[in-house]
Scaffold this motif. Structure first.
Motif, mmCIF file in Angstrom:
data_model
loop_
_atom_site.group_PDB
_atom_site.id
_atom_site.type_symbol
_atom_site.label_atom_id
_atom_site.label_comp_id
_atom_site.label_asym_id
_atom_site.label_seq_id
_atom_site.Cartn_x
_atom_site.Cartn_y
_atom_site.Cartn_z
ATOM 1 N N GLN A 113 -12.885 -7.932 12.755
ATOM 2 C CA GLN A 113 -12.538 -6.537 13.000
ATOM 3 C C GLN A 113 -11.468 -6.051 12.036
ATOM 4 O OE1 GLN A 113 -10.910 -6.013 16.960
ATOM 5 N NE2 GLN A 113 -8.940 -6.849 16.417
ATOM 6 N N ARG A 114 -11.416 -4.742 11.893
ATOM 7 C CA ARG A 114 -10.327 -4.071 11.184
ATOM 8 C C ARG A 114 -9.743 -3.027 12.135
ATOM 9 N NH1 ARG A 114 -8.632 -2.960 6.024
ATOM 10 N NH2 ARG A 114 -10.474 -3.937 5.073
ATOM 11 N N VAL A 115 -8.437 -3.120 12.381
ATOM 12 C CA VAL A 115 -7.764 -2.112 13.201
ATOM 13 C C VAL A 115 -7.434 -0.936 12.298
ATOM 14 C CG1 VAL A 115 -5.826 -1.611 14.725
ATOM 15 C CG2 VAL A 115 -6.786 -3.917 14.662
ATOM 16 N N ARG A 116 -8.012 0.219 12.580
ATOM 17 C CA ARG A 116 -7.806 1.384 11.728
ATOM 18 C C ARG A 116 -6.608 2.214 12.183
ATOM 19 N NH1 ARG A 116 -13.708 2.515 12.213
ATOM 20 N NH2 ARG A 116 -13.132 4.418 13.313
ATOM 21 N N THR A 117 -6.523 2.452 13.489
ATOM 22 C CA THR A 117 -5.451 3.286 14.021
ATOM 23 C C THR A 117 -4.900 2.670 15.297
ATOM 24 O OG1 THR A 117 -6.549 5.269 13.167
ATOM 25 C CG2 THR A 117 -4.823 5.604 14.801
ATOM 26 N N ALA A 118 -3.585 2.688 15.433
ATOM 27 C CA ALA A 118 -2.912 2.238 16.652
ATOM 28 C C ALA A 118 -2.106 3.415 17.199
ATOM 29 C CB ALA A 118 -1.993 1.059 16.373
ATOM 30 N N THR A 119 -2.330 3.768 18.456
ATOM 31 C CA THR A 119 -1.645 4.897 19.079
ATOM 32 C C THR A 119 -0.655 4.394 20.105
ATOM 33 O OG1 THR A 119 -3.600 6.297 18.782
ATOM 34 C CG2 THR A 119 -1.939 7.047 20.351
ATOM 35 N N ALA A 120 0.621 4.766 19.930
ATOM 36 C CA ALA A 120 1.684 4.354 20.854
ATOM 37 C C ALA A 120 1.885 5.417 21.917
ATOM 38 C CB ALA A 120 2.983 4.127 20.083
ATOM 39 N N ARG A 166 3.607 -0.626 7.758
ATOM 40 C CA ARG A 166 3.813 -1.265 6.460
ATOM 41 C C ARG A 166 3.795 -2.781 6.585
ATOM 42 N NH1 ARG A 166 7.599 2.921 5.838
ATOM 43 N NH2 ARG A 166 9.325 1.535 6.353
ATOM 44 N N LEU A 167 4.442 -3.318 7.611
ATOM 45 C CA LEU A 167 4.472 -4.765 7.798
ATOM 46 C C LEU A 167 3.082 -5.305 8.128
ATOM 47 C CD1 LEU A 167 7.761 -5.235 9.885
ATOM 48 C CD2 LEU A 167 7.389 -5.844 7.492
ATOM 49 N N ALA A 168 2.317 -4.558 8.911
ATOM 50 C CA ALA A 168 0.977 -5.001 9.288
ATOM 51 C C ALA A 168 0.018 -4.938 8.100
ATOM 52 C CB ALA A 168 0.449 -4.150 10.439
ATOM 53 N N GLY A 169 0.182 -3.907 7.237
ATOM 54 C CA GLY A 169 -0.614 -3.792 6.027
ATOM 55 C C GLY A 169 -2.064 -3.404 6.263
ATOM 56 N N ASP A 170 -2.878 -3.599 5.239
ATOM 57 C CA ASP A 170 -4.319 -3.342 5.269
ATOM 58 C C ASP A 170 -4.667 -1.916 5.702
ATOM 59 O OD1 ASP A 170 -5.458 -5.819 4.366
ATOM 60 O OD2 ASP A 170 -4.779 -6.720 6.246
ATOM 61 N N GLY A 171 -3.808 -0.959 5.348
ATOM 62 C CA GLY A 171 -4.128 0.436 5.597
ATOM 63 C C GLY A 171 -4.010 0.887 7.037
ATOM 64 N N LEU A 172 -3.322 0.128 7.877
ATOM 65 C CA LEU A 172 -3.161 0.525 9.280
ATOM 66 C C LEU A 172 -2.435 1.865 9.383
ATOM 67 C CD1 LEU A 172 -3.290 -0.156 12.360
ATOM 68 C CD2 LEU A 172 -1.031 -1.213 12.068
ATOM 69 N N ARG A 173 -2.875 2.682 10.325
ATOM 70 C CA ARG A 173 -2.225 3.962 10.611
ATOM 71 C C ARG A 173 -1.685 3.888 12.039
ATOM 72 N NH1 ARG A 173 -4.336 9.095 12.486
ATOM 73 N NH2 ARG A 173 -3.015 10.815 11.793
ATOM 74 N N VAL A 174 -0.400 4.165 12.218
ATOM 75 C CA VAL A 174 0.239 4.115 13.537
ATOM 76 C C VAL A 174 0.725 5.515 13.893
ATOM 77 C CG1 VAL A 174 2.014 3.033 14.960
ATOM 78 C CG2 VAL A 174 0.979 1.746 13.096
ATOM 79 N N VAL A 175 0.330 6.012 15.050
ATOM 80 C CA VAL A 175 0.711 7.351 15.481
ATOM 81 C C VAL A 175 1.265 7.292 16.896
ATOM 82 C CG1 VAL A 175 -1.039 8.443 14.032
ATOM 83 C CG2 VAL A 175 -1.583 7.879 16.391
ATOM 84 N N ALA A 176 2.033 8.316 17.245
ATOM 85 C CA ALA A 176 2.522 8.450 18.609
ATOM 86 C C ALA A 176 1.565 9.332 19.386
ATOM 87 C CB ALA A 176 3.928 9.055 18.618
#
Length: 227
Positions: A113-120, A166-176
């Motif tokens: 898998q590739r995690v594309r977006t993580a929503t907090a 940035r630490l996770a890398g591979d183009g991850l996008r983190v949003v609230a």
């Protein structure tokens, strides 16, 4: 005679949704995720391969095993799992299903898998999160994090949403949640400089830490005068 479903050959990787806890390595140089159920003891990266949690040598997802990554088809189904008490601090992940997979009624079990977006979600105080901070538990070598606002960071180990990406890398996008304090990762472009939203988030964290240290120094000063 058992009837088997036809093999699927999609032109693009299917999209799925799941929840997971964000984790930060003990030395603070790596970031990833850990699951909330089967396989939760095995943290994984943004782009990763599944491993059999039972230590068997077959390749996930084996038909006669439960191994492999898991996700659901619908975003709403994953969001519903965030209502469970022990999952309130987890993040909602949007993933690309890669490699071999088995399709079920509600989701997939798959090999890569590739995690594309993580929503907090919001901080426990209800304010929009700007960072992820030590949640008081973890796995060997990994600290589990939880969404926090600038006012609740205090002296805990923490990283901004953009910093985690940035630490996770591979183009991850983190949003609230709601987009009010979410910041996309600059990690997809090598050497990219942080933008204004990222710098604002970092400044908010620095100010919160400074306020906390000043309050601690004030307490020590009061104790010294009383002594």
């Amino acid at each position: 005679m058992r009837l088997r479903l036809p093999a699927e050959r999609p032109t693009e990787p299917p999209t799925g949704y799941k929840i997971a806890h964000p984790v930060l390595s003990q030395d603070g140089t790596r970031a990833g995720f850990t699951g909330v159920s089967l396989g939760g003891a095995l943290p994984y990266g943004v782009l990763d391969d599944a491993a059999c949690v039972y230590g068997r040598r077959h390749r996930p997802p084996a038909r006669l095993c439960d191994c492999g990554f898991h996700c659901v088809h619908e975003r709403a189904a994953a969001e519903a799992m965030l209502c469970i008490a022990e999952h309130r601090a987890a993040l909602l992940l949007e993933v690309s299903v890669l490699g071999a997979y088995i399709r079920f009624e509600r989701g997939f079990r798959y090999a890569r898998q590739r995690v594309r977006t993580a929503t907090a979600g919001p901080c426990v105080c209800g304010t929009t999160a700007v960072a992820l901070a030590d949640d008081g538990w973890g796995r060997p070598g990994w600290r589990v994090l939880a969404p926090v606002c600038a006012g609740c960071v205090c002296g805990r180990t923490s990283v901004s949403l953009a910093g985690f990406a940035r630490l996770a890398g591979d183009g991850l996008r983190v949003v609230a949640q709601g987009g009010g304090a979410g910041f996309p990762s600059a990690g997809s472009t090598a050497g990219a400089e942080p933008g204004v939203p990222e710098l604002v988030a970092e400044a908010a964290l620095l100010q919160a830490r400074l306020d906390w240290f000043q309050s601690q120094l004030a307490r020590l000063g009061e104790r010294g005068e009383q002594g």
